[in-house]
Write an enzyme that holds these catalytic residues in place. Structure first.
Site, PDB file in Angstrom:
ATOM      1  N   GLU A   1       0.859  -1.203   0.000  1.00 52.61           N
ATOM      2  CA  GLU A   1       0.000   0.000   0.000  1.00 52.61           C
ATOM      3  C   GLU A   1       0.882   1.234   0.000  1.00 52.61           C
ATOM      4  OE1 GLU A   1      -3.506   0.488   2.737  1.00 52.61           O
ATOM      5  OE2 GLU A   1      -2.329   2.220   3.390  1.00 52.61           O
TER       6      GLU A   1
ATOM      7  N   THR B   1      -4.005   4.713  -1.495  1.00 59.02           N
ATOM      8  CA  THR B   1      -5.043   5.215  -0.585  1.00 59.02           C
ATOM      9  C   THR B   1      -5.744   6.454  -1.158  1.00 59.02           C
ATOM     10  OG1 THR B   1      -3.599   6.672   0.655  1.00 59.02           O
ATOM     11  CG2 THR B   1      -3.752   4.401   1.436  1.00 59.02           C
TER      12      THR B   1
HETATM   13  P1  FAD Z   1     -17.608  -0.097   7.164  1.00 57.21           P
HETATM   14  O1  FAD Z   1     -17.395  -1.419   6.559  1.00 57.21           O
HETATM   15  O2  FAD Z   1     -18.788   0.694   6.708  1.00 57.21           O
HETATM   16  O3  FAD Z   1     -17.677  -0.302   8.756  1.00 57.21           O
HETATM   17  C1  FAD Z   1     -17.656   0.797   9.636  1.00 57.21           C
HETATM   18  C2  FAD Z   1     -18.449   0.459  10.897  1.00 57.21           C
HETATM   19  O4  FAD Z   1     -19.834   0.350  10.566  1.00 57.21           O
HETATM   20  C3  FAD Z   1     -18.050  -0.856  11.546  1.00 57.21           C
HETATM   21  O5  FAD Z   1     -18.134  -0.719  12.931  1.00 57.21           O
HETATM   22  C4  FAD Z   1     -19.094  -1.830  11.021  1.00 57.21           C
HETATM   23  O6  FAD Z   1     -19.322  -2.909  11.927  1.00 57.21           O
HETATM   24  C5  FAD Z   1     -20.320  -0.942  10.903  1.00 57.21           C
HETATM   25  N1  FAD Z   1     -21.205  -1.377   9.809  1.00 57.21           N
HETATM   26  C6  FAD Z   1     -20.818  -1.730   8.555  1.00 57.21           C
HETATM   27  N2  FAD Z   1     -21.887  -2.077   7.804  1.00 57.21           N
HETATM   28  C7  FAD Z   1     -22.979  -1.914   8.592  1.00 57.21           C
HETATM   29  C8  FAD Z   1     -24.369  -2.115   8.401  1.00 57.21           C
HETATM   30  N3  FAD Z   1     -24.854  -2.524   7.211  1.00 57.21           N
HETATM   31  N4  FAD Z   1     -25.209  -1.836   9.441  1.00 57.21           N
HETATM   32  C9  FAD Z   1     -24.731  -1.409  10.640  1.00 57.21           C
HETATM   33  N5  FAD Z   1     -23.402  -1.218  10.879  1.00 57.21           N
HETATM   34  C10 FAD Z   1     -22.544  -1.455   9.863  1.00 57.21           C
HETATM   35  N6  FAD Z   1      -9.629   5.464   5.048  1.00 57.21           N
HETATM   36  C11 FAD Z   1      -9.525   6.448   4.125  1.00 57.21           C
HETATM   37  O7  FAD Z   1     -10.070   7.555   4.325  1.00 57.21           O
HETATM   38  N7  FAD Z   1      -8.807   6.280   2.958  1.00 57.21           N
HETATM   39  C12 FAD Z   1      -8.200   5.097   2.665  1.00 57.21           C
HETATM   40  O8  FAD Z   1      -7.572   4.951   1.603  1.00 57.21           O
HETATM   41  C13 FAD Z   1      -8.299   4.009   3.616  1.00 57.21           C
HETATM   42  N8  FAD Z   1      -7.757   2.799   3.363  1.00 57.21           N
HETATM   43  C14 FAD Z   1      -7.947   1.762   4.263  1.00 57.21           C
HETATM   44  C15 FAD Z   1      -7.442   0.486   3.938  1.00 57.21           C
HETATM   45  C16 FAD Z   1      -7.624  -0.583   4.815  1.00 57.21           C
HETATM   46  C17 FAD Z   1      -7.097  -1.953   4.441  1.00 57.21           C
HETATM   47  C18 FAD Z   1      -8.302  -0.381   6.058  1.00 57.21           C
HETATM   48  C19 FAD Z   1      -8.470  -1.520   7.029  1.00 57.21           C
HETATM   49  C20 FAD Z   1      -8.806   0.880   6.383  1.00 57.21           C
HETATM   50  C21 FAD Z   1      -8.645   1.960   5.488  1.00 57.21           C
HETATM   51  N9  FAD Z   1      -9.155   3.233   5.746  1.00 57.21           N
HETATM   52  C22 FAD Z   1      -9.033   4.257   4.820  1.00 57.21           C
HETATM   53  C23 FAD Z   1      -9.810   3.506   7.042  1.00 57.21           C
HETATM   54  C24 FAD Z   1     -11.325   3.244   7.008  1.00 57.21           C
HETATM   55  O9  FAD Z   1     -11.957   4.167   6.186  1.00 57.21           O
HETATM   56  C25 FAD Z   1     -11.830   3.352   8.445  1.00 57.21           C
HETATM   57  O10 FAD Z   1     -11.330   2.263   9.193  1.00 57.21           O
HETATM   58  C26 FAD Z   1     -13.320   3.511   8.665  1.00 57.21           C
HETATM   59  O11 FAD Z   1     -13.524   3.764  10.066  1.00 57.21           O
HETATM   60  C27 FAD Z   1     -14.179   2.299   8.325  1.00 57.21           C
HETATM   61  O12 FAD Z   1     -14.209   2.036   7.009  1.00 57.21           O
HETATM   62  P2  FAD Z   1     -14.867   0.656   6.477  1.00 57.21           P
HETATM   63  O13 FAD Z   1     -14.817   0.708   5.011  1.00 57.21           O
HETATM   64  O14 FAD Z   1     -14.256  -0.485   7.146  1.00 57.21           O
HETATM   65  O15 FAD Z   1     -16.364   0.862   7.008  1.00 57.21           O
END
Ligand code: FAD
Length: 290
Positions: A17, A48
């Protein structure tokens, strides 16, 4: 090789990454970094995406993905977060990616940032995954997962239920948050597979190269520090050279154990540091090909 094909092979996947530079002065360096990472022969390099699409320099996520795919001939995944993007913005992003011959997105929710206005088209990453597939089902969609539970989730059961929704909505592959305790990852994977999530899951590895960096990371993502790493930090944390060597060895050990236990792939958070990525990759060259 298309990303969907990578995990059908027997070997352990290897990906890196990088992030777009925050200062104009970093632009030349990021291209040199990408050139150096290419020599390590990764399966793909992901780029990212800034909160709210914030782009501080002229090297955007799409520019870097285009360079990786078209100049370096390596597969790439563009990260995209959705809280501050409308459906229209996402469609535009997809078209711009397609124009540079890239059809891979890591679909993310992102974190709230008071500097930007919420668009309210997407609430969770799973909504984004679904939308991307509905616009073009040929897109390969990745998602994030959290071996030590996402900080906002009530518990691991809820978090994995939500992860299953993300996969059912179209995520073809998952990349984990960084962790330092392999047992946390193994426990998580057991629950993931029991929940019927059967897509490849790559383990996110962050080489610890200085004490300040790890303190910041841990406060941001809540990764636990096992006793073995805690001792390393105590003993070598104030000596940059010793910490660098120890951090490279710690990440190497993590990867060897993960590979021995059949992990689908390892995703190294390079922090745009090709030296560290090279040292680790040199240590595991044969291991990941078995
Ligand atoms: P989600 O999958 O939407 O989850 C977020 C929260 O909501 C979790 O607690 C989950 O349990 C809950 N949730 C999910 N779906 C539902 C549903 N249907 N109903 C109720 N609750 C739900 N951030 C950036 O800004 N830019 C980046 O490039 C970036 N790259 C990343 C790469 C990786 C590999 C990782 C692990 C994280 C990255 N992040 C990045 C950080 C990420 O955006 C944050 O961790 C953010 O808090 C959660 O994103 P997510 O896509 O996991 O969210």
């Amino acid at each position: 090789m298309e990303i969907s094909e990578i995990f059908k092979q027997k070997k352990t996947g290897l990906s890196f990454e990088v992030f777009p530079p925050k200062k104009e002065s970093g632009i030349e360096t990021i291209y040199k970094t990408l050139d150096a990472l290419t020599e390590l022969n990764p399966d793909f390099i992901s780029v990212t995406y800034g909160a709210g699409g914030s782009q501080v320099t002229n090297a955007s996520t799409i520019d870097l993905c285009s360079y990786i795919k078209n100049k370096l001939n390596i597969e790439t995944i563009a990260h995209l977060s959705c809280l501050y993007n409308s459906k229209e913005d996402v469609s535009k992003f997809m078209q711009e990616l397609k124009d540079v011959n890239v059809k891979n997105i890591l679909a993310l929710r992102g974190d709230e940032n008071p500097d930007y206005e919420l668009k309210n088209d997407f609430k969770h990453a799973s909504d984004l995954a679904k939308y991307i597939k509905s616009v073009d089902s040929d897109f390969f969609v990745s998602g994030a997962c959290y071996p030590e539970v996402h900080q906002e989730a009530e518990n691991i059961v809820e978090d994995i239920k939500n992860l299953k929704i993300k996969v059912d909505n179209g995520a073809d592959h998952l990349i984990s948050q960084l962790f330092f305790d392999n047992n946390a990852f193994f426990d998580f994977m057991e629950k993931v597979r029991i929940a019927g999530i059967d897509v490849p899951v790559e383990a996110g590895i962050m080489p610890v190269t200085n004490k300040r960096q790890i303190e910041r990371m841990v406060s941001m993502c809540g990764a636990s520090i096992p006793a073995k790493l805690s001792k390393v930090l105590q003993k070598f944390g104030d000596n940059d050279e010793a910490m660098l060597e120890a951090g490279i060895s710690y990440a190497t050990d993590q990867i060897i154990e993960l590979a021995a236990n059949g992990v689908d792939g390892v995703h190294i958070y390079t922090m745009n540091n090709p030296y560290v990525a090279k040292k680790i990759t040199d240590n595991i060259k044969s291991i990941i090909n078995v």
